[in-house]
Write an enzyme that holds these catalytic residues in place. Structure first.
Site, PDB file in Angstrom:
ATOM      1  N   ARG A 125       0.836  -1.198   0.000  1.00 36.98           N
ATOM      2  CA  ARG A 125       0.000   0.000   0.000  1.00 36.98           C
ATOM      3  C   ARG A 125       0.875   1.254   0.000  1.00 36.98           C
ATOM      4  O   ARG A 125       0.584   2.235  -0.684  1.00 36.98           O
ATOM      5  CB  ARG A 125      -0.933  -0.013   1.212  1.00 36.98           C
ATOM      6  CG  ARG A 125      -2.015  -1.080   1.143  1.00 36.98           C
ATOM      7  CD  ARG A 125      -3.038  -0.920   2.241  1.00 36.98           C
ATOM      8  NE  ARG A 125      -2.652  -1.529   3.498  1.00 36.98           N
ATOM      9  CZ  ARG A 125      -3.023  -2.751   3.907  1.00 36.98           C
ATOM     10  NH1 ARG A 125      -3.782  -3.490   3.130  1.00 36.98           N
ATOM     11  NH2 ARG A 125      -2.646  -3.218   5.080  1.00 36.98           N
ATOM     12  N   PHE A 165     -11.882  -4.311  -5.491  1.00 37.94           N
ATOM     13  CA  PHE A 165     -11.884  -5.194  -4.323  1.00 37.94           C
ATOM     14  C   PHE A 165     -11.307  -4.414  -3.133  1.00 37.94           C
ATOM     15  O   PHE A 165     -10.409  -4.879  -2.439  1.00 37.94           O
ATOM     16  CB  PHE A 165     -11.073  -6.471  -4.572  1.00 37.94           C
ATOM     17  CG  PHE A 165     -11.428  -7.188  -5.847  1.00 37.94           C
ATOM     18  CD1 PHE A 165     -12.535  -8.019  -5.917  1.00 37.94           C
ATOM     19  CD2 PHE A 165     -10.660  -7.020  -6.991  1.00 37.94           C
ATOM     20  CE1 PHE A 165     -12.854  -8.686  -7.096  1.00 37.94           C
ATOM     21  CE2 PHE A 165     -10.968  -7.677  -8.169  1.00 37.94           C
ATOM     22  CZ  PHE A 165     -12.072  -8.514  -8.223  1.00 37.94           C
ATOM     23  N   ASP A 214     -16.314  -2.642  -4.184  1.00 38.75           N
ATOM     24  CA  ASP A 214     -16.320  -3.936  -3.503  1.00 38.75           C
ATOM     25  C   ASP A 214     -17.744  -4.481  -3.501  1.00 38.75           C
ATOM     26  O   ASP A 214     -18.718  -3.705  -3.497  1.00 38.75           O
ATOM     27  CB  ASP A 214     -15.810  -3.802  -2.069  1.00 38.75           C
ATOM     28  CG  ASP A 214     -15.364  -5.141  -1.487  1.00 38.75           C
ATOM     29  OD1 ASP A 214     -14.146  -5.427  -1.532  1.00 38.75           O
ATOM     30  OD2 ASP A 214     -16.227  -5.911  -1.021  1.00 38.75           O
ATOM     31  N   ASP A 252      -6.834  -5.884  -6.142  1.00 35.79           N
ATOM     32  CA  ASP A 252      -6.460  -6.669  -4.954  1.00 35.79           C
ATOM     33  C   ASP A 252      -7.554  -7.694  -4.662  1.00 35.79           C
ATOM     34  O   ASP A 252      -8.253  -7.610  -3.652  1.00 35.79           O
ATOM     35  CB  ASP A 252      -6.264  -5.725  -3.754  1.00 35.79           C
ATOM     36  CG  ASP A 252      -5.844  -6.460  -2.491  1.00 35.79           C
ATOM     37  OD1 ASP A 252      -5.332  -7.590  -2.602  1.00 35.79           O
ATOM     38  OD2 ASP A 252      -6.037  -5.910  -1.382  1.00 35.79           O
ATOM     39  N   CYS A 289      -3.186 -13.423  -3.952  1.00 32.27           N
ATOM     40  CA  CYS A 289      -2.892 -13.837  -2.585  1.00 32.27           C
ATOM     41  C   CYS A 289      -3.086 -15.335  -2.384  1.00 32.27           C
ATOM     42  O   CYS A 289      -3.182 -15.814  -1.256  1.00 32.27           O
ATOM     43  CB  CYS A 289      -3.752 -13.057  -1.588  1.00 32.27           C
ATOM     44  SG  CYS A 289      -5.526 -13.330  -1.777  1.00 32.27           S
TER      45      CYS A 289
END
Length: 400
Positions: free
Chosen positions: A214, A230, A252, A301, A341
């Site tokens: 970030r 997201f 989101d 993300d 991730c």
């Protein structure tokens, strides 16, 4: 040391022999001695060579998780306190400890356990039966070690509510350990304030692993139009705003996450430049493209699209699609930050998928940075699951 002896089959145990901590059910030749699931056992190779001590669970495909390779080592309070102390000393040396992951499972040689520190609150997630039984001792050791440095913990909340616990023959658990407290905790990271909801937020309430990613994005956002997909509770969007972005849109699908993101925007005084929209990212990006919208910076993300090897093919399609759409929305010479991730999305496969997306979008990528998870989530070589986050920043150019 421990009466029950687990013996490996000849030629098995390659992961453990390379430095890993897991022994799978199909690697075991025999188990001798009486035990209950969660008990500590001795592990030997097929020829009787000592391999280590770990806890066993017949419900789990990961049949044994090693705790020590030192012969004669007692797994007692002193041993566990040493593990905790080592983990804390590492964080003090490596990162900002105001909010950080204190215990990262196998990478801190405490398999199956994660503990996050949000200011003066701890959030614990226990995913293995053996470590679950040791959890009270570990948490007391953590409070003791932190107190020695003047860090007083006012409360502990448990978020052991992941489905994977069912595979260990364990119930999903959520709630206070000890005294109750306000579960909305204010933290500051990279100069950005957040209210972390440790009770209802995803996982342990906040994704600490992206802390320095970030921060890395901030320098590209000044005076720019930014899209954060997201956005969850708005973390990348708020970093962009604090860095001086002209406008930021966070998207989101979770209404709860959007409400928390809006609250965080107000907390930072940037609600005039940051807006949030509750929508499916896969649906809204093609709409933006039809409308002719574009952005100086696009951030992707997404959640893990795969949590097993069986679903990798579908995950690749998801990553390719979302990155293709994102790349099309970046102005010529703008920037794309994108990540995966999922441990099962291997680095080479993720890079290949991004390359395919760029080719389909008729865009050229100039790599600015490649990053992984924050250093409070250390990567233990040979413990493959500890390396999961792949994060790229690209400059996106038209074909020329």
């Amino acid at each position: 040391m421990y009466d029950t002896v687990v013996t490996l089959k000849k030629g098995e145990g390659r992961t453990v022999k390379a430095g890993g901590l897991w022994i799978y059910d199909n690697e075991i030749g025999s188990i001798k001695g009486d035990f209950e699931n969660g008990d500590l056992v001795t592990v030997e190779d097929f020829d009787g060579y000592f391999m280590g001590y770990g806890f066993i669970n017949m419900h789990s495909k990961i049949r044994v998780r090693l705790l020590s390779r030192q012969k004669g080592q007692a797994i007692d309070e002193a041993f566990l306190e040493k593990r905790v102390r080592d983990a804390w000393e590492y964080r003090k040396a490596a990162c900002d400890t105001s909010s950080c992951r204190l215990i990262f499972g196998e990478a801190d040689f405490l398999p199956g356990l994660s503990v996050d520190k949000f200011s003066d609150v701890l959030v614990v997630e226990s995913l293995a039966l053996g470590i679950d039984r040791l959890k009270p001792i570990i948490l007391e050791a953590l409070k003791k070690v932190l107190a020695e440095d003047g860090v007083q913990i006012r409360g502990i909340y448990e978020r052991s509510d992941a489905k994977v616990r069912l595979q260990e023959g364990m119930e999903r658990v959520k709630g206070f350990i000890g005294e109750s407290f306000d579960t909305k905790v204010e933290i500051v990271e990279n100069g950005v304030c957040y209210l972390v909801d440790v009770e209802n937020g995803q996982k342990t309430g906040f994704f600490l692993d992206q802390k320095y990613n970030r921060l890395a994005v901030q320098r590209f956002c000044r005076d720019k139009k930014v899209l954060d997909c997201f956005t969850h509770t708005g973390s990348f969007a708020l970093n962009a705003a604090v860095a001086g972005a002209k406008s930021v849109l966070g998207v989101d699908a979770s209404e709860l996450a959007i409400c928390q993101a809006q609250e965080n925007a107000r907390l930072n005084g940037v609600e005039d430049r940051v807006t949030f929209q509750c929508a499916d990212v896969f649906e809204i990006l093609p709409e933006f493209e039809k409308q002719g919208q574009n952005f100086d910076v696009v951030i992707l993300d997404p959640p893990a699209f795969t949590k097993s090897r069986n679903s990798i093919r579908n995950a690749v399609k998801g990553y390719r699609e979302i990155n293709l759409r994102g790349m099309k929305l970046v102005k010529d010479g703008g920037f794309l930050a994108t990540c995966s991730c999922s441990h099962f999305m291997a680095p080479d496969l993720f890079a290949k998928t991004l390359h395919e997306a760029a080719r389909s979008a008729h865009r050229r990528l100039r790599q600015v940075e490649f990053r992984t998870q924050a250093c409070d989530h250390p990567i233990l070589w040979a413990a493959d699951a500890s390396y999961y986050l792949k994060f790229y920043i690209f400059q996106v150019c038209d074909e020329r």
